[in-house]
Design a protein around this motif. Structure first.
Motif, PDB file in Angstrom:
ATOM      1  N   ARG A 132       0.832  -1.208   0.000  1.00 40.22           N
ATOM      2  CA  ARG A 132       0.000   0.000   0.000  1.00 40.22           C
ATOM      3  C   ARG A 132       0.863   1.254   0.000  1.00 40.22           C
ATOM      4  O   ARG A 132       0.583   2.217  -0.720  1.00 40.22           O
TER       5      ARG A 132
ATOM      6  N   ILE B  59       0.711   4.098  -2.955  1.00 40.14           N
ATOM      7  CA  ILE B  59       0.310   5.468  -2.650  1.00 40.14           C
ATOM      8  C   ILE B  59       1.456   6.436  -2.915  1.00 40.14           C
ATOM      9  O   ILE B  59       1.265   7.508  -3.520  1.00 40.14           O
TER      10      ILE B  59
ATOM     11  N   VAL C 111     -15.628   6.597   5.443  1.00 36.69           N
ATOM     12  CA  VAL C 111     -14.623   7.385   4.728  1.00 36.69           C
ATOM     13  C   VAL C 111     -13.953   8.379   5.664  1.00 36.69           C
ATOM     14  O   VAL C 111     -12.735   8.597   5.612  1.00 36.69           O
TER      15      VAL C 111
ATOM     16  N   THR D 220     -11.138   3.174   9.083  1.00 36.50           N
ATOM     17  CA  THR D 220      -9.937   2.952   8.267  1.00 36.50           C
ATOM     18  C   THR D 220     -10.185   2.091   7.036  1.00 36.50           C
ATOM     19  O   THR D 220      -9.289   1.962   6.196  1.00 36.50           O
TER      20      THR D 220
ATOM     21  N   PHE E 185     -11.903   2.392   4.245  1.00 38.52           N
ATOM     22  CA  PHE E 185     -11.809   3.044   2.945  1.00 38.52           C
ATOM     23  C   PHE E 185     -10.370   3.442   2.628  1.00 38.52           C
ATOM     24  O   PHE E 185      -9.864   3.159   1.536  1.00 38.52           O
ATOM     25  N   THR E 186      -9.705   4.105   3.578  1.00 35.71           N
ATOM     26  CA  THR E 186      -8.345   4.576   3.309  1.00 35.71           C
ATOM     27  C   THR E 186      -7.343   3.431   3.239  1.00 35.71           C
ATOM     28  O   THR E 186      -6.317   3.548   2.565  1.00 35.71           O
ATOM     29  N   ASP E 187      -7.611   2.327   3.913  1.00 33.40           N
ATOM     30  CA  ASP E 187      -6.692   1.187   3.877  1.00 33.40           C
ATOM     31  C   ASP E 187      -6.835   0.364   2.603  1.00 33.40           C
ATOM     32  O   ASP E 187      -5.830  -0.063   2.015  1.00 33.40           O
TER      33      ASP E 187
ATOM     34  N   TRP F 235      -9.164   3.441  -1.135  1.00 31.92           N
ATOM     35  CA  TRP F 235      -8.536   4.655  -1.644  1.00 31.92           C
ATOM     36  C   TRP F 235      -7.242   4.391  -2.416  1.00 31.92           C
ATOM     37  O   TRP F 235      -7.035   5.007  -3.474  1.00 31.92           O
ATOM     38  N   PRO F 236      -6.335   3.523  -1.956  1.00 32.51           N
ATOM     39  CA  PRO F 236      -5.116   3.284  -2.753  1.00 32.51           C
ATOM     40  C   PRO F 236      -5.420   2.813  -4.169  1.00 32.51           C
ATOM     41  O   PRO F 236      -4.731   3.214  -5.122  1.00 32.51           O
TER      42      PRO F 236
ATOM     43  N   PHE G 120      -6.782   5.896  -6.105  1.00 31.32           N
ATOM     44  CA  PHE G 120      -5.698   6.846  -6.360  1.00 31.32           C
ATOM     45  C   PHE G 120      -4.738   6.291  -7.410  1.00 31.32           C
ATOM     46  O   PHE G 120      -4.242   7.030  -8.278  1.00 31.32           O
TER      47      PHE G 120
END
Length: 250
Positions: free
Chosen positions: A13, A17, A201, A205, A207-209, A212-213, A216
């Motif tokens: 990850r 990112i 979101v 965690t 979504f970001t874990d 999102w990666p 992005f």
């Protein structure tokens, strides 16, 4: 490349990112990719310069694939924390929408049992599927979590009713076994899912874990491919115009 190929999910990850962020910044600030520093040495590109962005996109895609391969099982579905947020939203929605009907039901029961006039009702809800999960815990072929359930059973709420009656001017509390079942309609269920997603979101965690990666990474890959196409389309148009001019009679 040893660390890049590490089976560790957090490293995969981090690489995705970090690299995607660099690509986005290079594109946004219009960086000159014909020269850069590598380990303190100036590097100048001389051949296939117009394909630099394609190479960047391919490397980004490789890191995207490696991250996707390391995602936990059901990583792109709601995890336990997200399901807890969804549970809370469903209970809240049902308690608001069904409060009046539950009040009438409790009042009718009070009259039948000669408990008096209902003056206050509190609802304490739990998702019915949670009871089944607890009952089936440890079974080899039983459900493993909330993700094994779907609407409408996933949304069924069982409320315990805590009642206060006015019986001959005296307030009497009733904590009997009476209950009330409610299932929100599909529109309300989807609204609860959207609410839980937005809450996740911002405050959780999942979504970001996990999500999102990937998003992005897709964005940065798309930017790199677009930049490569843009550069090569300009080169192609310039070449065609130059070729046409050589064919134009003087």
């Amino acid at each position: 490349m040893g660390d890049t190929d590490s089976p560790d999910f957090n490293k995969a990850r981090g690489f995705l990112i970090g690299y995607s962020l660099v690509v986005a910044l290079l594109w946004f600030f219009g960086a000159d990719l014909t020269q850069f520093k590598l380990m303190g040495n100036e590097i100048y590109l001389k051949e296939n310069i117009r394909h630099v962005w394609l190479v960047i996109a391919l490397i980004n895609f490789y890191l995207w694939i490696r991250f996707l391969q390391r995602l936990p099982k059901r990583g792109l579905r709601f995890d336990e924390n997200m399901h807890e947020a969804l549970d809370a939203a469903l209970i809240k929605i049902c308690s608001i929408v069904h409060k009046r009907v539950a009040f009438r039901k409790a009042a009718s029961e009070g009259v039948e049992k000669n408990e008096g006039e209902l003056v206050n009702l509190q609802l304490s809800g739990v998702l019915s599927y949670r009871d089944e999960l607890e009952h089936e815990r440890g079974r080899e072929f039983g459900p493993t979590g909330p993700w094994d359930y779907s609407y409408p059973y996933r949304a069924k709420v069982n409320f315990s009713m805590y009642k206060k009656f006015d019986k001959n001017g005296e307030i009497v509390n009733s904590y009997g076994a009476s209950s009330y079942e409610a299932t929100p309609n599909l529109i309300l269920y989807r609204a609860a899912v959207v609410y839980a997603f937005l809450k996740g979101v911002v405050g959780l965690t999942w979504f970001t874990d996990n999500v999102w990666p990937l998003l992005f990474g897709c964005l940065s890959i798309g930017v790199a491919v677009f930049k490569w196409w843009q550069i090569n389309s300009v080169v192609h148009v310039t070449f065609v115009n130059a070729f046409n001019q050589t064919l134009t009679p003087l």
